[in-house]
Design a protein around this motif. Structure first.
Motif, PDB file in Angstrom:
ATOM      1  N   MET A 143      10.331   6.202 -10.405  1.00  0.00           N
ATOM      2  CA  MET A 143      10.190   5.349  -9.830  1.00  0.00           C
ATOM      3  C   MET A 143      10.233   3.884 -10.792  1.00  0.00           C
ATOM      4  O   MET A 143      10.970   2.870 -10.218  1.00  0.00           O
ATOM      5  CB  MET A 143      10.356   4.593  -8.341  1.00  0.00           C
ATOM      6  N   GLY A 158       6.901   7.932   0.045  1.00  0.00           N
ATOM      7  CA  GLY A 158       6.050   8.227   1.409  1.00  0.00           C
ATOM      8  C   GLY A 158       6.645   9.043   1.983  1.00  0.00           C
ATOM      9  O   GLY A 158       8.117   9.872   1.603  1.00  0.00           O
ATOM     10  N   ASP A 211      16.267   0.985  -5.043  1.00  0.00           N
ATOM     11  CA  ASP A 211      16.549   2.319  -4.951  1.00  0.00           C
ATOM     12  C   ASP A 211      17.353   2.934  -6.257  1.00  0.00           C
ATOM     13  O   ASP A 211      18.424   2.426  -6.540  1.00  0.00           O
ATOM     14  CB  ASP A 211      17.691   2.839  -3.879  1.00  0.00           C
ATOM     15  N   ALA A 230      11.515  -2.746  10.039  1.00  0.00           N
ATOM     16  CA  ALA A 230      10.671  -4.103  10.162  1.00  0.00           C
ATOM     17  C   ALA A 230      11.352  -4.303   8.597  1.00  0.00           C
ATOM     18  O   ALA A 230      11.246  -5.874   8.257  1.00  0.00           O
ATOM     19  CB  ALA A 230       9.249  -3.296   9.600  1.00  0.00           C
ATOM     20  N   THR A 238       0.887  -1.240   0.064  1.00  0.00           N
ATOM     21  CA  THR A 238       0.552   0.012   0.299  1.00  0.00           C
ATOM     22  C   THR A 238       0.788   1.443   0.169  1.00  0.00           C
ATOM     23  O   THR A 238       0.558   2.676   0.081  1.00  0.00           O
ATOM     24  CB  THR A 238      -1.112   0.075   0.961  1.00  0.00           C
ATOM     25  N   GLU A 263       1.512  -7.864  14.478  1.00  0.00           N
ATOM     26  CA  GLU A 263       2.907  -7.841  14.485  1.00  0.00           C
ATOM     27  C   GLU A 263       4.126  -8.262  13.073  1.00  0.00           C
ATOM     28  O   GLU A 263       4.655  -7.303  12.393  1.00  0.00           O
ATOM     29  CB  GLU A 263       3.389  -7.719  15.279  1.00  0.00           C
ATOM     30  N   GLY A 267       0.619  -2.421   6.306  1.00  0.00           N
ATOM     31  CA  GLY A 267       0.091  -2.179   7.514  1.00  0.00           C
ATOM     32  C   GLY A 267      -0.603  -1.792   8.125  1.00  0.00           C
ATOM     33  O   GLY A 267      -1.321  -3.146   9.051  1.00  0.00           O
ATOM     34  N   SER A 321       1.673  -7.883   1.008  1.00  0.00           N
ATOM     35  CA  SER A 321       1.406  -7.543   3.167  1.00  0.00           C
ATOM     36  C   SER A 321       1.607  -5.760   2.907  1.00  0.00           C
ATOM     37  O   SER A 321       2.004  -5.041   2.103  1.00  0.00           O
ATOM     38  CB  SER A 321       3.012  -8.132   3.074  1.00  0.00           C
ATOM     39  N   GLY A 335      11.285   1.275   7.256  1.00  0.00           N
ATOM     40  CA  GLY A 335      12.192   1.476   8.433  1.00  0.00           C
ATOM     41  C   GLY A 335      12.739  -0.358   8.339  1.00  0.00           C
ATOM     42  O   GLY A 335      12.868  -0.924   7.660  1.00  0.00           O
ATOM     43  N   LYS A 348      -0.725  -5.602   9.431  1.00  0.00           N
ATOM     44  CA  LYS A 348      -0.197  -5.554   9.932  1.00  0.00           C
ATOM     45  C   LYS A 348      -1.180  -5.152  11.676  1.00  0.00           C
ATOM     46  O   LYS A 348      -0.957  -5.826  12.708  1.00  0.00           O
ATOM     47  CB  LYS A 348       0.935  -4.692  10.613  1.00  0.00           C
ATOM     48  N   SER A 405       4.180   4.262  -1.814  1.00  0.00           N
ATOM     49  CA  SER A 405       4.614   4.519  -2.662  1.00  0.00           C
ATOM     50  C   SER A 405       5.100   3.469  -3.641  1.00  0.00           C
ATOM     51  O   SER A 405       4.290   3.335  -4.519  1.00  0.00           O
ATOM     52  CB  SER A 405       5.091   5.713  -2.349  1.00  0.00           C
ATOM     53  N   ALA A 436      13.969  -2.600  -1.835  1.00  0.00           N
ATOM     54  CA  ALA A 436      13.695  -1.547  -1.971  1.00  0.00           C
ATOM     55  C   ALA A 436      13.643   0.003  -0.290  1.00  0.00           C
ATOM     56  O   ALA A 436      14.598   0.023  -0.569  1.00  0.00           O
ATOM     57  CB  ALA A 436      11.619  -0.688  -2.164  1.00  0.00           C
ATOM     58  N   ASN A 437      13.745  -1.466   0.753  1.00  0.00           N
ATOM     59  CA  ASN A 437      14.191  -0.472   1.899  1.00  0.00           C
ATOM     60  C   ASN A 437      15.503  -0.653   2.004  1.00  0.00           C
ATOM     61  O   ASN A 437      16.305  -1.771   2.337  1.00  0.00           O
ATOM     62  CB  ASN A 437      13.267  -1.491   2.469  1.00  0.00           C
ATOM     63  N   LYS A 438      16.098   0.680   2.205  1.00  0.00           N
ATOM     64  CA  LYS A 438      17.070   0.759   2.554  1.00  0.00           C
ATOM     65  C   LYS A 438      17.656   0.625   3.921  1.00  0.00           C
ATOM     66  O   LYS A 438      18.976  -0.134   3.643  1.00  0.00           O
ATOM     67  CB  LYS A 438      17.847   2.201   2.065  1.00  0.00           C
ATOM     68  N   GLU A 439      16.172   0.414   4.903  1.00  0.00           N
ATOM     69  CA  GLU A 439      17.344   0.502   6.116  1.00  0.00           C
ATOM     70  C   GLU A 439      17.523  -1.061   6.546  1.00  0.00           C
ATOM     71  O   GLU A 439      18.089  -1.186   7.242  1.00  0.00           O
ATOM     72  CB  GLU A 439      15.659   0.635   7.099  1.00  0.00           C
ATOM     73  N   ALA A 479       9.371  -3.938   0.410  1.00  0.00           N
ATOM     74  CA  ALA A 479       9.242  -2.286   0.279  1.00  0.00           C
ATOM     75  C   ALA A 479       8.292  -1.633   1.480  1.00  0.00           C
ATOM     76  O   ALA A 479       7.712  -1.190   1.343  1.00  0.00           O
ATOM     77  CB  ALA A 479       8.031  -2.112  -1.370  1.00  0.00           C
TER      78      ALA A 479
HETATM   79  P1  NDP Z   1       5.594   4.350   2.398  1.00  0.00           P
HETATM   80  O1  NDP Z   1       5.191   5.109   3.561  1.00  0.00           O
HETATM   81  O2  NDP Z   1       4.557   4.899   1.490  1.00  0.00           O
HETATM   82  O3  NDP Z   1       4.855   2.496   2.652  1.00  0.00           O
HETATM   83  C1  NDP Z   1       5.716   1.734   3.480  1.00  0.00           C
HETATM   84  C2  NDP Z   1       4.625   0.220   3.075  1.00  0.00           C
HETATM   85  O4  NDP Z   1       4.934  -0.263   4.313  1.00  0.00           O
HETATM   86  C3  NDP Z   1       2.870   0.814   3.350  1.00  0.00           C
HETATM   87  O5  NDP Z   1       2.640  -0.601   2.648  1.00  0.00           O
HETATM   88  C4  NDP Z   1       3.395   0.104   4.400  1.00  0.00           C
HETATM   89  O6  NDP Z   1       2.084  -0.300   5.385  1.00  0.00           O
HETATM   90  C5  NDP Z   1       4.086  -1.000   4.899  1.00  0.00           C
HETATM   91  N1  NDP Z   1       4.419  -1.188   6.372  1.00  0.00           N
HETATM   92  C6  NDP Z   1       4.696  -0.671   7.058  1.00  0.00           C
HETATM   93  N2  NDP Z   1       5.400  -1.650   7.692  1.00  0.00           N
HETATM   94  C7  NDP Z   1       4.970  -2.625   7.913  1.00  0.00           C
HETATM   95  C8  NDP Z   1       4.883  -4.010   8.607  1.00  0.00           C
HETATM   96  N3  NDP Z   1       5.573  -4.141   9.491  1.00  0.00           N
HETATM   97  N4  NDP Z   1       4.555  -5.170   7.718  1.00  0.00           N
HETATM   98  C9  NDP Z   1       3.917  -4.419   6.817  1.00  0.00           C
HETATM   99  N5  NDP Z   1       3.523  -3.586   5.720  1.00  0.00           N
HETATM  100  C10 NDP Z   1       4.787  -2.761   6.392  1.00  0.00           C
HETATM  101  O7  NDP Z   1       7.191   3.872   2.534  1.00  0.00           O
HETATM  102  P2  NDP Z   1       7.566   4.238   0.198  1.00  0.00           P
HETATM  103  O8  NDP Z   1       6.767   2.789  -0.192  1.00  0.00           O
HETATM  104  O9  NDP Z   1       8.316   5.816   0.184  1.00  0.00           O
HETATM  105  O10 NDP Z   1       8.964   3.234   1.341  1.00  0.00           O
HETATM  106  C11 NDP Z   1       9.463   2.313   0.973  1.00  0.00           C
HETATM  107  C12 NDP Z   1      10.616   1.540   1.231  1.00  0.00           C
HETATM  108  O11 NDP Z   1      11.428   2.481   0.077  1.00  0.00           O
HETATM  109  C13 NDP Z   1      11.522   2.818   2.536  1.00  0.00           C
HETATM  110  O12 NDP Z   1      12.656   1.956   3.160  1.00  0.00           O
HETATM  111  C14 NDP Z   1      11.865   3.485   1.562  1.00  0.00           C
HETATM  112  O13 NDP Z   1      13.141   4.392   1.962  1.00  0.00           O
HETATM  113  C15 NDP Z   1      12.595   2.925   0.433  1.00  0.00           C
HETATM  114  N6  NDP Z   1      12.404   4.063  -0.960  1.00  0.00           N
HETATM  115  C16 NDP Z   1      11.404   4.744  -1.362  1.00  0.00           C
HETATM  116  C17 NDP Z   1      10.933   5.022  -3.223  1.00  0.00           C
HETATM  117  C18 NDP Z   1      10.080   5.658  -3.211  1.00  0.00           C
HETATM  118  O14 NDP Z   1      10.544   6.824  -3.832  1.00  0.00           O
HETATM  119  N7  NDP Z   1       9.108   6.289  -2.676  1.00  0.00           N
HETATM  120  C19 NDP Z   1      12.220   5.559  -3.878  1.00  0.00           C
HETATM  121  C20 NDP Z   1      13.629   4.714  -2.715  1.00  0.00           C
HETATM  122  C21 NDP Z   1      13.474   4.190  -1.663  1.00  0.00           C
HETATM  123  P3  NDP Z   1       0.682   0.900   5.472  1.00  0.00           P
HETATM  124  O15 NDP Z   1       0.566   1.958   4.607  1.00  0.00           O
HETATM  125  O16 NDP Z   1      -0.998   0.031   5.283  1.00  0.00           O
HETATM  126  O17 NDP Z   1       0.898   0.781   6.862  1.00  0.00           O
END
Ligand code: NDP
Ligand code: MG
Length: 385
Positions: free
Chosen positions: A262, A201, A146, A101, A10, A79, A36, A34, A99, A57, A12, A119-122, A96
């Motif tokens: 992206m 995001g 990324d 997680a 869900t 969780e 949140g 999956s 954090g 989640k 970005s 995508a998740n850099k953390e 994607a």
């Molecule tokens: P968003 O905040 O837009 O999306 C995060 C997604 O993760 C949402 O679908 C959220 O669900 C879900 N989520 C968070 N925690 C959990 C969990 N514990 N279990 C399941 N789902 C979870 O972030 P972005 O898409 O912007 O970024 C995602 C990752 O990609 C980050 O690490 C970011 O640094 C990296 N990135 C992003 C870029 C971008 O253009 N956006 C570019 C380069 C890297 P919900 O919304 O339903 O709560």
């Protein structure tokens, strides 16, 4: 047909992954997804893509939509439910979520021998050494999503081990890099959430404004391409057309250029080394009046400087940096702290956490708990004053 497990559907990136899948139904399908807490979008996605498994989640958000969900999908809630979305049938796992997680998702995918589109850099910032060691042992490829790392990967001809002298990461600079230190101190949440060239995001948008994002990307590059920190340069490039570059021994620099979107790196992580059309139009060089590059004004962006310091120190400090930043950014988004206080909380955690080897998930998890505790307690202390 490539079967995709999509973690963070869900967000970005997640929504854009589904865009790619919709455009190429003959190439890709979603085997699991999956999210949140965005239950309504989650429900629409499950209805549209009919995955085998879907997880949310947030249990109370799930109860809002559960009556209206397809019964052909198996659901998991809670969780760590995201881990159940890494299913045996998947050919690739797109990580994607945002954090810390992301780290256990990456480790689980590696354990199951699944290629990762990352995508998740953390996850790499926190557990870079552990993740790359395990991925190597299990022969699991990690494809960068990324845009900077995708650009580097492309310039290396999709061979991450190709010899080069150094990497040059580009940074848009975010909305504030031309402001003075004093002006940056007074910026609001609304201003910080307005990125000049990318729509992303909330957390990464704030990270781009503090330049913590570029610090995290230096860490990411360090581990993805196994290159020392002092061979990773960063320049500000406000037009966001050159996405990064690789410098070779003979004086050649190869850079990757495209309009900032992206869709390109996301799709490429799923198809590389093949390239197939995207909706992004070809770069029209004649209409680009200029491409400019500037040094990073580090004195105005302590988050960037602290990231380099953490990476140089190694051990668990990059993890402490990343987690403290994450906690501080979410506190800023809740309007509990000011923009200019974010680096203070990062350095507090980095000072208080004693460094050690970062070779187990358990160690990293305890660093995460401790860094969060330090930041939360300090913010609470300040709010009570
Ligand atoms: P968003 O905040 O837009 O999306 C995060 C997604 O993760 C949402 O679908 C959220 O669900 C879900 N989520 C968070 N925690 C959990 C969990 N514990 N279990 C399941 N789902 C979870 O972030 P972005 O898409 O912007 O970024 C995602 C990752 O990609 C980050 O690490 C970011 O640094 C990296 N990135 C992003 C870029 C971008 O253009 N956006 C570019 C380069 C890297 P919900 O919304 O339903 O709560
Ligand atoms: Mg980036």
């Amino acid at each position: 047909m490539k079967k995709i497990a999509l973690l963070g559907s869900t967000g970005s990136i997640g929504v854009q992954v589904l865009g790619v899948v919709s455009r190429y139904p003959e190439l890709f399908s979603i085997v699991s997804l999956s999210a949140g807490s965005n239950a309504e979008l989650f429900r629409e996605q499950v209805k549209a893509f009919r995955p085998k498994v879907a997880t949310l989640k947030d249990a109370s958000a799930f109860s809002r939509v559960k009556e209206n969900l397809p019964t052909t999908t198996t659901y998991a809630v809670g969780e760590d439910s995201v881990l159940s979305a890494i299913v045996e049938e998947a050919d690739i796992v797109v990580v994607a979520v945002v954090g810390f997680a992301g780290l256990q998702c990456v480790l689980k995918a590696i354990e199951m021998g699944k290629p990762i589109a990352l995508a998740n850099k953390e996850s790499l910032c926190c557990g870079g050494e552990l993740v790359t060691r395990l991925a190597k042992e299990k022969n699991v490829p990690i494809y960068p999503v990324d845009s900077e790392h995708s650009a580097i990967w492309q310039c290396l001809d999709f061979d991450k081990t190709r010899e080069c002298v150094s990497l040059t990461l580009t940074a848009s600079g975010g909305p504030f890099w031309r402001l003075t230190k004093e002006e940056i101190a007074g910026v609001t949440k609304a201003q910080a959430l307005k990125h000049p060239t990318w729509n992303m995001g909330a957390k990464i948008t704030i990270d781009s404004a503090t330049l913590a994002n570029k610090g995290l990307e230096v860490m990411e590059a360090r581990y993805l391409f196994d290159i020392p920190e002092d061979r990773i340069e960063v320049v500000i490039h406000p037009e966001s057309i050159v996405h990064s570059a690789v410098n070779f021994a003979d004086g050649v620099t190869m850079a990757q250029m495209s309009y900032p979107n992206m869709e390109i790196p996301i799709q490429l992580a799923l198809t590389a080394p093949s390239r197939i059309p995207t909706t992004v139009k070809k770069l029209d060089l004649a209409t680009l009046s200029q491409l400019t590059f500037y040094p990073v004004p580090e004195e105005k962006f302590p988050c960037f400087h602290l990231a380099r310091q953490a990476l140089k120190a190694g051990g668990v400090l990059p993890c402490a940096y990343s987690v403290a930043n994450e906690a501080a950014v979410f506190a800023f988004l809740r309007e509990e702290i000011r923009f200019s206080q974010i680096p203070y909380y990062i350095s507090l955690a980095m000072d208080k956490i004693s460094n050690e080897r970062a070779d187990t998930y358990q160690t990293l998890l305890s660093v995460k708990t401790e860094a969060e505790r330090i930041v939360t307690a300090a913010i609470r202390g300040q709010l009570c004053k």
